[in-house]
Design an enzyme around this catalytic site. Structure first.
Site, PDB file in Angstrom:
ATOM      1  N   HIS A  45       2.867   4.986   0.601  1.00 59.46           N
ATOM      2  CA  HIS A  45       4.149   5.652   0.319  1.00 59.46           C
ATOM      3  C   HIS A  45       4.337   6.966  -0.327  1.00 59.46           C
ATOM      4  CE1 HIS A  45       4.059   3.653  -3.696  1.00 59.46           C
ATOM      5  NE2 HIS A  45       4.541   2.562  -3.209  1.00 59.46           N
ATOM      6  N   ASN A  67       6.844   8.596  -3.275  1.00 61.95           N
ATOM      7  CA  ASN A  67       7.381   7.356  -4.028  1.00 61.95           C
ATOM      8  C   ASN A  67       6.225   7.051  -5.047  1.00 61.95           C
ATOM      9  OD1 ASN A  67       8.863   6.414  -1.021  1.00 61.95           O
ATOM     10  ND2 ASN A  67       9.875   7.164  -2.827  1.00 61.95           N
ATOM     11  N   HIS A 106      14.246   5.740   0.438  1.00 62.38           N
ATOM     12  CA  HIS A 106      12.988   5.881  -0.257  1.00 62.38           C
ATOM     13  C   HIS A 106      12.575   7.510  -0.210  1.00 62.38           C
ATOM     14  CE1 HIS A 106      12.257   1.734  -0.378  1.00 62.38           C
ATOM     15  NE2 HIS A 106      11.139   1.787  -1.055  1.00 62.38           N
ATOM     16  N   ASP A 125       6.859  -1.113   4.184  1.00 59.61           N
ATOM     17  CA  ASP A 125       6.982  -1.579   2.883  1.00 59.61           C
ATOM     18  C   ASP A 125       7.933  -2.621   2.770  1.00 59.61           C
ATOM     19  OD1 ASP A 125       6.036  -1.684   0.011  1.00 59.61           O
ATOM     20  OD2 ASP A 125       7.569  -0.250  -0.276  1.00 59.61           O
ATOM     21  N   LEU A 158      14.254   0.764  -6.739  1.00 62.62           N
ATOM     22  CA  LEU A 158      14.128   0.135  -5.450  1.00 62.62           C
ATOM     23  C   LEU A 158      12.833  -0.780  -5.546  1.00 62.62           C
ATOM     24  CD1 LEU A 158      14.174   3.634  -3.170  1.00 62.62           C
ATOM     25  CD2 LEU A 158      15.703   1.627  -3.330  1.00 62.62           C
ATOM     26  N   GLY A 172      10.460  -2.225  -2.830  1.00 63.62           N
ATOM     27  CA  GLY A 172      10.231  -2.634  -1.331  1.00 63.62           C
ATOM     28  C   GLY A 172      11.365  -2.110  -0.633  1.00 63.62           C
TER      29      GLY A 172
END
Length: 394
Positions: free
Chosen positions: A222, A225, A257, A279, A312, A314
């Site tokens: 990711h 992030n 995200h 995710d 956050l 996921g």
């Protein structure tokens, strides 16, 4: 997996109004994909009434591959590390057009991840449709970048971990860790054993990432992030990944995200190294509105999953929605967006010779979409599913 082991309806032909093969930017129109024993035998122009009698769709692309999916259909891998749970997660993913998944087990106490490996091995040996292997995201992360992972369970690799992770495994094993927190030589030993090592939840410097890459680091989890960011004097993990000639990266395209402009930047700089991931958590294709994650209550508001503090946890997004976001919000051409969901992840996993392309000899794993880029059906090795159900007709 052989077609006879799949639970969908076996098909011999699929019709595509527009076929995107994962290689060309130009679609082929009104094509029939012939399938034999779960592999593509031929691709040719449609004849007669084949468009009416064959399963098909406006858009047919190589089967989507999700490298990072934590749950679906009210099932979370961490809560139920069993092959039955993995089958439900794969079913939920198929409702969004995903053919193959790496079910993702996040940070958990001690060596709980061994249960995930056992479940993944059992699912693969049972030829559960769509299960490519397992993604372990933690617990070998940085305490500085825990994200939603339980901080009390984060720890460095031990000799026992390296031995367990280096043991033979029948599928893909993707391991996300913070390389700067691991013992010397750990990455090289894991890479030599065939583990695909990715950086994530890391505060590493760009220099540390370059050193890790020399020891076998293959990618990043990711992108943007839970990792050190690109700044004027320190490129961080983000800058190192963008500048690398070889590291792949997953990226979440849910509008929450990562800013759309950053996705566009990464796509422009990374090309074939950038992979779309969801995710997704257990809420995907499910009914749950909240759940407990190792003592933290996670709430769904719209498409946002977060704890009480707003962090956050996921995502609640399917792969077809993510592809649509790449086209409509990021402005990427459709062929590029489709490759980010299929061709690029196949190559990142070392499976580019069998998945991610529609061509004779490749596995017959396809994503069938309507003109609005919503999933209509999925083929997994020649077995056709409509959502999580066998194909019911054209």
């Amino acid at each position: 997996m052989t077609p006879s082991d799949a639970k969908g309806t076996l098909v011999q032909k699929v019709f595509a109004q527009r076929l995107y093969d994962g290689l060309s930017d130009q679609p082929r129109r009104d094509q029939v994909i012939e399938i034999d024993a779960g592999r593509i035998r031929a691709i040719r122009p449609a004849r007669g009434d084949e468009a009416a009698i064959c399963p098909g769709a406006e858009i047919v692309a190589p089967g989507f591959i999700d490298l990072q999916i934590n749950g679906a259909r009210d099932t979370q891998f961490n809560f139920d590390p069993t092959p039955e749970a993995l089958a439900r997660i794969a079913d939920g993913a198929r409702q969004g057009g995903t053919a193959h998944v790496l079910p993702t087990f996040i940070t958990a106490p001690g060596q709980d991840y061994l249960q995930a490996l056992a479940a993944g091995q059992a699912a693969i040996e049972a030829r559960s449709p769509g299960i490519l292997g397992v993604h372990l995201e933690g617990p070998f992360l940085s305490p500085e970048r825990p994200g939603i992972h339980p901080p009390s369970a984060i720890r460095p690799l031990t000799e026992a971990d390296i031995a367990a992770l280096s043991a033979p495994f029948p599928g893909v094993l993707l391991l996300t860790l913070a390389p700067e927190c691991q013992p010397e030589s750990a990455l090289a030993r894991l890479a030599q054993a065939g583990v695909i090592v990715a950086v994530g939840h890391s505060a590493a410097s760009a220099q540390q990432i370059r050193a890790a890459e020399a020891c076998g680091l293959r990618g990043a989890t990711h992108l943007f992030n839970a990792m050190s960011q690109l700044t004027g004097r320190e490129p961080g993990v983000v800058g190192a990944v963008l500048a690398s000639p070889g590291l792949f990266a997953g990226i979440i395209a849910d509008g929450l995200h990562v800013d759309w402009a950053n996705i566009a930047l990464a796509a422009r700089l990374m090309g074939g190294r950038l992979c779309l991931v969801t995710d997704a958590m257990l809420t995907l294709a499910g009914d749950s509105r909240s759940f407990d994650l190792y003592g933290q209550q996670i709430f769904r508001e719209g498409d946002r999953l977060a704890n009480a503090e707003g962090r956050l946890a996921g995502a609640h997004v399917a792969m077809d929605t993510s592809v649509r976001n790449l086209v409509e919000a990021v402005g990427l051409p459709l062929p590029q967006a489709l490759r980010m969901a299929s061709t690029h992840p196949a190559r990142a996993l070392g499976l580019g010779g069998e998945l991610g392309v529609i061509a004779p000899g490749y596995r017959a794993s396809l994503s069938l979409l309507d003109a609005g880029l919503s999933a209509r059906a999925v083929l997994v090795d020649g077995a056709c599913f409509e959502g999580n159900r066998p194909w019911s007709g054209a």
